[in-house]
Design an enzyme around this catalytic site. Structure first.
Site, PDB file in Angstrom:
ATOM      1  N   ASP A 104      40.716 -44.086   8.590  1.00 55.97           N
ATOM      2  CA  ASP A 104      40.841 -42.912   7.722  1.00 55.97           C
ATOM      3  C   ASP A 104      40.746 -43.284   6.248  1.00 55.97           C
ATOM      4  O   ASP A 104      40.166 -42.550   5.451  1.00 55.97           O
ATOM      5  CB  ASP A 104      42.168 -42.188   7.976  1.00 55.97           C
ATOM      6  N   GLU A 152      41.855 -11.379 -11.574  1.00 53.44           N
ATOM      7  CA  GLU A 152      42.402 -10.300 -12.408  1.00 53.44           C
ATOM      8  C   GLU A 152      42.549  -9.005 -11.621  1.00 53.44           C
ATOM      9  O   GLU A 152      43.513  -8.260 -11.811  1.00 53.44           O
ATOM     10  CB  GLU A 152      41.515 -10.079 -13.634  1.00 53.44           C
ATOM     11  N   GLY A 203      47.644   5.089 -18.066  1.00 52.10           N
ATOM     12  CA  GLY A 203      47.313   4.445 -19.334  1.00 52.10           C
ATOM     13  C   GLY A 203      46.515   3.181 -19.109  1.00 52.10           C
ATOM     14  O   GLY A 203      45.446   3.196 -18.503  1.00 52.10           O
TER      15      GLY A 203
END
Length: 662
Positions: A620, A404, A200
């Site tokens: 840093d 998806e 389906g």
């Protein structure tokens, strides 16, 4: 005099089209009152949003999602996204709920993922039933093919396209209620959804056509004819000494929109015509023939594309003068001036237009309280009340489709913010499937038989990047900064955020969620508090953001700040509250930048060792917590706390224990 501290032991157009106008944001009219636009969806209150969100994605029943149930479900949602589990609708929670995302639930729902399904075969078919007018069919086909390849590269699954009949994965675009019982919600919000493997609707993937579908960086315009047929517009492009960020009719007398397919049209002379119904149509039954205006439909004459006779809102036209007789038609392609949402079904902006008695020559946010820019699609909004939103960067069809299709393979949403299967949309320019995604899909289907089985120490294509955990790993941060009152820690494409040092930061989150267009790794960051703008450094360029919006014209080269050409990378930067000057560190030197005069102070660079006693080279990060009276110098796993007024070192400590709550 700079601070001396002890560090301690340590290691010319005729008119400007919509997209350009949106960027310029200029309007002739004075500020206007806020009005209700026809066809606009009123924003939900925080409580309304929360109830709907928790009902859709976490199974909180609308009828019984009262205060107590809501609080408990909110904690589940906050846990899923790595937010503090307060059960309260705080700002971070609401911000997360308002981000564009996948329509599938975060807590498994039977209709989407009954009993952890998977395909019982490796040969999977797909069929593209419909197309979005935002992109030409070839670009859509390519985006879907690349999105499926993301998964076939790391599994035995192989995908083949069919053009007729029932495929395992049926792909379509739709608006609002589109036939599967899971309606979309207009522009933004829900972008797409997909069903788990099965018969389906199993595997079917649907995309909301009220979105602007692009490849993630603005409208994708494939040209026709000219001398660059089939190539893509290059925005911006240079013509007659002026940059154009959209298609233009400048230089033509026939009104056709065109663009250059290289940056410098004057040098290369490569161009083509932008999509327009007078050049060609899409779909339908007329084999791409252009519209014929006027054309007759049901006894009425039409001089432009129309949505009459259709229930899906798509604009079409007859390709002969009499549709009633010939039944020949096509869909009108979107142009570079087309609107999104509103009530004009993608019709182009018309300039100038009248709004509340004032004339506007470009897109505007007048009349709105959400800052979104819009335009009228007729010359007079006051009379016709026809309008639409002006195009933005849009959503990457490739990235959303890859997500998806992960659902269509049987994957649920991931709590790893670096994973493709995380529910919130974030554009990533140089996409790589994460370790979490690869692990999940290979648990269902196994690895690709084509994968390199070499057991050596080198990287393999199937490993993927791993999302770091700040308390379990020794992380050297790329940058640390206080921005809009929050402290942000940057590492690669991730950030952690907190208000107070020692409290465990929220995260990891994706940098691109807050500052789109940044590269995946930065070198330094600071906030210019006078203007509340965040400044990022990466390589030999820098970016300036107002909130989450990249300032026009950025990134720019470091030389435009006044740094010499041999400085190809910045180590750290901070704005010192003691004198409101910005200090930029690179290697063993530093510069001082005047934010008011927008230029470097004379007498720089200076050696770090000569001005900041015992502070090492190659820092840093450096942070001044505004209002706190101290500055912090970071290198490796440690930091030094400096008292701004006395210039004394008052603490040397561990970043993990003192800043990360570990």
């Amino acid at each position: 005099m700079e601070a001396r501290v002890a560090w301690g032991a340590l290691a010319g157009p005729l008119r400007v089209l919509c997209v350009l106008c949106c960027l310029l944001g200029r309007a002739i009219a004075a500020p206007s009152p806020i009005i209700k636009f026809p066809g606009d969806v009123a924003p939900k209150t925080d409580k309304e949003l929360a109830v709907q969100y928790l009902n859709t994605f976490y199974g909180c029943p609308k009828e019984s999602c009262n205060l107590f149930v809501l609080k408990d479900t909110l904690k589940k949602m906050q846990k899923f996204f790595g937010l503090p589990q307060t059960g309260d609708l705080d700002q971070n929670t609401i911000e997360t709920m308002r981000k564009p995302r996948c329509g599938n639930p975060d807590v498994a729902n039977y209709n989407f993922f009954p009993r952890k399904p998977k395909w019982d075969k490796n040969q999977i078919t797909y069929r593209i039933i419909g197309y979005t007018p935002d992109l030409d069919p070839e670009t859509v086909d390519d985006a879907f093919a690349r999105a499926l390849k993301v998964w076939s590269d790391v599994t035995p699954l192989r995908f083949s396209r069919i053009h007729d009949g029932e495929a395992d994965i049926m792909i379509n675009f739709g608006r609002w209620e589109h036939g599967d019982g899971y309606p979309f919600d207009g522009k933004d919000g829900l972008l797409a959804h997909a069903f788990a493997p099965g018969t389906g609707v199993g595997g079917d993937s649907h995309f909301d056509d009220d979105e602007l579908w692009t490849l993630g960086e603005g409208q994708v315009v494939r040209v026709k004819y000219g001398n660059a047929d089939g190539e893509y517009c290059k925005f911006p492009f240079l013509f007659n000494g002026r940059e154009y960020s959209s298609c233009t009719d400048t230089g033509r007398s026939d009104g056709f929109l065109w663009c250059s397919t290289t940056y410098n049209f004057e040098k290369d002379g490569k161009y083509g015509f932008c999509p327009h119904e007078a050049l060609f149509t899409m779909g339908g039954n007329a084999d791409g023939q252009p519209c014929k205006f006027p054309f007759r439909f049901q006894g009425t004459s039409y001089n432009s594309c129309t949505t009459e006779g259709r229930t899906d809102g798509y604009r079409w036209c007859g390709t002969t003068e009499d549709y009633d007789r010939d039944k020949k038609y096509g869909f009108c392609p979107e142009t570079a001036m087309s609107t999104v949402g509103g009530n004009s079904e993608g019709a182009p902006c018309v300039f100038p237009f009248t709004f509340l008695g004032n004339k506007y020559e470009s897109c505007t946010s007048a009349g709105r309280n959400d800052g979104k820019v819009w335009c009228a699609t007729t010359t007079n909004y006051d009379d016709d009340r026809k309008w639409g939103f002006c195009p933005d960067q849009g959503y990457s069809l490739f990235l959303v489709a890859a997500h998806e299709f992960g659902h269509a393979m049987g994957l649920e949403h991931s709590q790893d913010p670096g994973a493709l299967m995380a529910p919130i949309y974030t554009y990533t320019k140089n996409f790589r499937l994460s370790h979490d995604d690869i692990k999940g899909i290979q648990e269902l289907y196994g690895p690709s038989p084509d994968a390199d089985t070499d057991t050596g120490t080198g990287p393999t294509p199937t490993l993927g990047p791993v999302t770091p955990e700040i308390c379990k790993q020794d992380i050297v941060f790329d940058g640390i900064a206080q921005i809009r009152g929050e402290i942000f820690f940057f590492k690669d494409r991730f950030i952690w955020r907190t208000v107070t040092p020692r409290d465990k930061p929220t995260g990891p989150l994706l940098v691109a969620t807050f500052w789109p267009e940044l590269p995946e790794k930065i070198d330094a960051v600071y906030e210019a508090p006078q203007e509340e703008k965040a400044v990022f450094f990466a390589g030999n360029e820098y970016w300036v953001y107002s909130a989450s919006t990249l300032e026009r014209g950025y990134p720019k080269p470091l030389t435009s700040l006044g740094l010499p050409p041999d400085v190809q990378q910045v180590d750290a930067a901070f704005n010192w509250s003691k004198n409101k000057k910005t200090y930029i560190f690179a290697g063993d030197k530093f510069w001082r930048y005047n934010e008011v005069k927008k230029k470097m102070d004379p007498g720089f660079p200076k050696l770090i060792a000569d001005s900041w006693n015992a502070i090492p080279d190659n820092l840093d990060a450096v942070v001044d917590l505004q209002g706190g009276g101290h500055s912090y110098f970071f290198k490796g796993a440690y930091y030094l706390k400096l008292e701004n007024q006395s210039l004394k070192s008052v603490k040397f400590g561990s970043i993990k224990s003192d800043w990360l709550g570990c």
